[in-house]
Design an enzyme around this catalytic site. Structure first.
Site, short mmCIF file in Angstrom:
data_model
loop_
_atom_site.label_atom_id
_atom_site.label_comp_id
_atom_site.label_asym_id
_atom_site.label_seq_id
_atom_site.Cartn_x
_atom_site.Cartn_y
_atom_site.Cartn_z
N TYR A 68 0.83 -1.22 0.00
CA TYR A 68 0.00 0.00 0.00
C TYR A 68 0.86 1.26 0.00
O TYR A 68 0.52 2.23 -0.67
CB TYR A 68 -1.01 -0.02 1.16
CG TYR A 68 -2.24 -0.81 0.76
CD1 TYR A 68 -3.25 -0.21 0.02
CD2 TYR A 68 -2.34 -2.17 1.04
CE1 TYR A 68 -4.35 -0.94 -0.40
CE2 TYR A 68 -3.43 -2.91 0.62
CZ TYR A 68 -4.44 -2.29 -0.10
OH TYR A 68 -5.51 -3.01 -0.54
N ASN A 103 -12.61 3.28 -7.32
CA ASN A 103 -11.21 3.68 -7.16
C ASN A 103 -10.97 4.27 -5.78
O ASN A 103 -11.82 4.98 -5.23
CB ASN A 103 -10.83 4.70 -8.24
CG ASN A 103 -10.99 4.11 -9.64
OD1 ASN A 103 -11.09 2.89 -9.78
ND2 ASN A 103 -11.05 4.95 -10.64
N HIS A 120 -15.17 1.44 -2.50
CA HIS A 120 -14.08 0.57 -2.04
C HIS A 120 -13.11 1.29 -1.11
O HIS A 120 -12.03 0.76 -0.83
CB HIS A 120 -13.34 -0.05 -3.23
CG HIS A 120 -14.14 -1.10 -3.95
ND1 HIS A 120 -13.81 -1.61 -5.19
CD2 HIS A 120 -15.29 -1.74 -3.59
CE1 HIS A 120 -14.70 -2.52 -5.55
NE2 HIS A 120 -15.62 -2.61 -4.60
N CYS A 151 -5.25 4.94 20.49
CA CYS A 151 -5.16 3.78 21.40
C CYS A 151 -3.91 2.95 21.17
O CYS A 151 -3.68 1.96 21.86
CB CYS A 151 -6.40 2.91 21.25
SG CYS A 151 -6.39 1.88 19.77
N GLU A 216 -11.73 -2.62 -24.04
CA GLU A 216 -12.06 -3.92 -24.63
C GLU A 216 -13.41 -4.40 -24.11
O GLU A 216 -13.93 -3.85 -23.13
CB GLU A 216 -10.96 -4.93 -24.27
CG GLU A 216 -10.78 -5.06 -22.77
CD GLU A 216 -9.58 -5.92 -22.39
OE1 GLU A 216 -8.59 -5.92 -23.13
OE2 GLU A 216 -9.67 -6.60 -21.35
C1 BJW Z 1 -9.51 1.17 -19.56
C2 BJW Z 1 -8.35 1.95 -19.71
C3 BJW Z 1 -8.50 3.23 -20.27
C4 BJW Z 1 -7.78 0.09 -18.82
N1 BJW Z 1 -9.72 3.65 -20.65
N2 BJW Z 1 -10.69 1.59 -19.95
C5 BJW Z 1 -17.64 -15.61 -6.94
C6 BJW Z 1 -18.72 -15.04 -7.59
C7 BJW Z 1 -19.18 -13.77 -7.23
C8 BJW Z 1 -18.58 -13.06 -6.23
C9 BJW Z 1 -17.51 -13.63 -5.59
C10 BJW Z 1 -17.05 -14.88 -5.93
N3 BJW Z 1 -15.98 -15.18 -5.15
C11 BJW Z 1 -15.76 -14.12 -4.32
C12 BJW Z 1 -16.68 -13.18 -4.57
C13 BJW Z 1 -16.82 -11.88 -3.90
C14 BJW Z 1 -15.78 -10.89 -4.36
C15 BJW Z 1 -15.72 -10.86 -5.88
O1 BJW Z 1 -16.47 -10.19 -6.56
N4 BJW Z 1 -14.77 -11.59 -6.45
C16 BJW Z 1 -14.68 -11.72 -7.91
C17 BJW Z 1 -13.29 -11.31 -8.35
C18 BJW Z 1 -15.01 -13.14 -8.29
N5 BJW Z 1 -16.24 -9.60 -3.86
C19 BJW Z 1 -16.00 -9.22 -2.62
O2 BJW Z 1 -15.34 -9.90 -1.85
C20 BJW Z 1 -16.60 -7.91 -2.16
N6 BJW Z 1 -17.28 -8.10 -0.94
C21 BJW Z 1 -18.30 -8.94 -0.82
O3 BJW Z 1 -18.74 -9.59 -1.73
O4 BJW Z 1 -18.80 -8.99 0.45
C22 BJW Z 1 -19.82 -9.95 0.75
C23 BJW Z 1 -20.06 -9.83 2.23
C24 BJW Z 1 -21.30 -9.47 2.66
C25 BJW Z 1 -21.54 -9.37 4.05
C26 BJW Z 1 -20.51 -9.64 4.94
C27 BJW Z 1 -19.27 -9.98 4.49
C28 BJW Z 1 -19.02 -10.09 3.11
C29 BJW Z 1 -15.52 -6.89 -1.91
C30 BJW Z 1 -14.75 -6.56 -3.14
C31 BJW Z 1 -13.60 -5.61 -2.78
C32 BJW Z 1 -12.69 -5.35 -3.96
N7 BJW Z 1 -11.51 -4.74 -3.50
C33 BJW Z 1 -10.53 -4.29 -4.46
C34 BJW Z 1 -9.31 -3.73 -3.68
C35 BJW Z 1 -9.66 -2.36 -3.10
C36 BJW Z 1 -8.57 -1.78 -2.30
C37 BJW Z 1 -7.35 -1.47 -3.09
O5 BJW Z 1 -7.37 -0.73 -4.09
O6 BJW Z 1 -6.30 -1.98 -2.72
O7 BJW Z 1 -11.08 -3.28 -5.30
S1 BJW Z 1 -10.04 -5.54 -5.62
C38 BJW Z 1 -9.92 -4.47 -7.02
O8 BJW Z 1 -10.93 -4.81 -8.01
C39 BJW Z 1 -10.29 -3.09 -6.50
C40 BJW Z 1 -11.13 -2.54 -7.61
O9 BJW Z 1 -11.93 -1.48 -7.15
C41 BJW Z 1 -11.90 -3.74 -8.06
C42 BJW Z 1 -12.48 -3.62 -9.44
O10 BJW Z 1 -11.49 -3.48 -10.38
P1 BJW Z 1 -11.71 -2.54 -11.65
O11 BJW Z 1 -11.84 -1.15 -11.21
O12 BJW Z 1 -12.78 -3.09 -12.49
O13 BJW Z 1 -10.27 -2.66 -12.35
P2 BJW Z 1 -9.69 -3.79 -13.33
O14 BJW Z 1 -8.21 -3.66 -13.29
O15 BJW Z 1 -10.27 -5.10 -13.06
O16 BJW Z 1 -10.22 -3.37 -14.76
C43 BJW Z 1 -9.78 -2.19 -15.42
C44 BJW Z 1 -10.60 -2.06 -16.68
O17 BJW Z 1 -10.28 -0.83 -17.28
C45 BJW Z 1 -10.32 -3.15 -17.72
O18 BJW Z 1 -11.56 -3.62 -18.22
C46 BJW Z 1 -9.54 -2.41 -18.82
O19 BJW Z 1 -9.84 -2.90 -20.12
C47 BJW Z 1 -10.06 -1.01 -18.65
N8 BJW Z 1 -9.12 0.06 -19.03
N9 BJW Z 1 -7.30 1.30 -19.25
C48 BJW Z 1 -10.81 2.86 -20.53
N10 BJW Z 1 -7.46 4.10 -20.50
ZN ZN Z 2 -7.27 3.04 17.97
#
Ligand code: BJW
Ligand code: ZN
Length: 243
Positions: A68, A103, A120, A151, A216
């Site tokens: 991080y 983001n 997020h 704390c 894409e």
């Molecule tokens: C461009 C470009 C340009 C490039 N112009 N385009 C199976 C099925 C369904 C769900 C699950 C499963 N197994 C597990 C899960 C749950 C899981 C999940 O969805 N997993 C999947 C991967 C399968 N989800 C969770 O765990 C979430 N929580 C949850 O479900 O809780 C349930 C619960 C309920 C009650 C109690 C307890 C639990 C939480 C998800 C948290 C995601 N966290 C992250 C990290 C955040 C912190 C950090 O930054 O460090 O979030 S992971 C990461 O992915 C980050 C992002 O926000 C997130 C999404 O990514 P994003 O933004 O889509 O980026 P990319 O890189 O994937 O894509 C970029 C895109 O841009 C691409 O398409 C490129 O083509 C495009 N691009 N340049 C236009 N110039």
């Molecule tokens: Zn504290």
């Protein structure tokens, strides 16, 4: 991208009352912030389960914090790009506009978006595992195990990791904005991570016109009304310029 598609997306936007936008890492890519998936993405060299889960942090907080801190250092050098600026302008032109972002980099706020729903979290916030205190720190020289000023407990990045629930108030607002939208714009997300990935389908089912902007095809491409393929920093200013 065909100019015909851009034209349709523009005209529908001009007529829309309630616009909801969902952004992902692709929107910040042209600012220099690495995306997660795909070529050059963060997951190319790291396994998500080693870094972005509560289990990973419990196992090795210093490892997670090093990652991080490295990302905070990168993001500190990044500035909003034309995509962020165009979306901030959209908000001024469409009073009933909701910006939802996955983001954690804060670039939408830097570009002037007033109140993005950062579902997020925020990489600049820390949260104490002991007392729950949340605070902002842009310190790039944090120790490997940052301590709570209140704390002394161990602090973590205030972001949402895999397996963790999103803030329920934010999530409710995001669902509501998707349900009420007559136009939904989804930009720069792979649409793989739930629950954010489901928002566009909620909007579509509730009758919204859905437009995606991405380099894409995504899982949404099969059913959205218009896909505009290309860079968000090129397309969003052109989509939004006529407003
Ligand atoms: C461009 C470009 C340009 C490039 N112009 N385009 C199976 C099925 C369904 C769900 C699950 C499963 N197994 C597990 C899960 C749950 C899981 C999940 O969805 N997993 C999947 C991967 C399968 N989800 C969770 O765990 C979430 N929580 C949850 O479900 O809780 C349930 C619960 C309920 C009650 C109690 C307890 C639990 C939480 C998800 C948290 C995601 N966290 C992250 C990290 C955040 C912190 C950090 O930054 O460090 O979030 S992971 C990461 O992915 C980050 C992002 O926000 C997130 C999404 O990514 P994003 O933004 O889509 O980026 P990319 O890189 O994937 O894509 C970029 C895109 O841009 C691409 O398409 C490129 O083509 C495009 N691009 N340049 C236009 N110039
Ligand atoms: Zn504290």
């Amino acid at each position: 991208m065909s100019s015909h598609d851009l034209d349709i997306a523009r005209r529908r936007l001009a007529a829309a009352q309630r616009v909801t936008v969902l952004t992902g890492a692709g929107v910040s890519a042209e600012s220099g912030v690495p995306t997660f998936r795909g070529a050059g993405g963060l997951w190319e060299n790291h396994r998500p389960e080693d870094l972005a889960t509560p289990q990973a942090f419990a196992r090795d907080p210093a490892l997670v914090w090093r990652w991080y801190q490295w990302r905070r250092g990168l993001i500190a050098q990044c500035r909003p790009n034309p995509a962020h600026v165009a979306l901030a302008g959209l908000e001024r032109n469409k009073p009933r506009c909701t910006l939802i972002t996955q983001n954690v980099d804060g670039l939408h706020r830097q570009a002037g978006s007033r109140d993005p729903l950062e579902i997020h979290g925020d990489i600049w916030r820390l949260r104490c595992l002991g007392c729950g205190r949340v605070w902002l720190s842009r310190d790039l020289g944090l120790p490997e195990r940052p301590a709570c000023p209140q704390c002394g407990g161990l602090a973590r990045p205030d972001v949402v990791w895999f397996g963790e629930a999103l803030d329920s108030a934010f999530l409710e607002k995001a669902w509501q904005a998707a349900r009420l939208a007559d136009y939904m714009l989804v930009a720069g997300t792979s649409a793989l991570v739930q629950p954010a990935a489901g928002l566009a389908a909620v909007a579509k089912e509730a009758g919204a016109f859905v437009v995606e902007v991405n380099l894409e095809p995504t899982p949404n491409s099969a059913w959205v009304d218009v896909s505009l393929f290309g860079k968000a920093g090129d397309i969003l200013p052109r989509l939004l310029e006529a407003l």
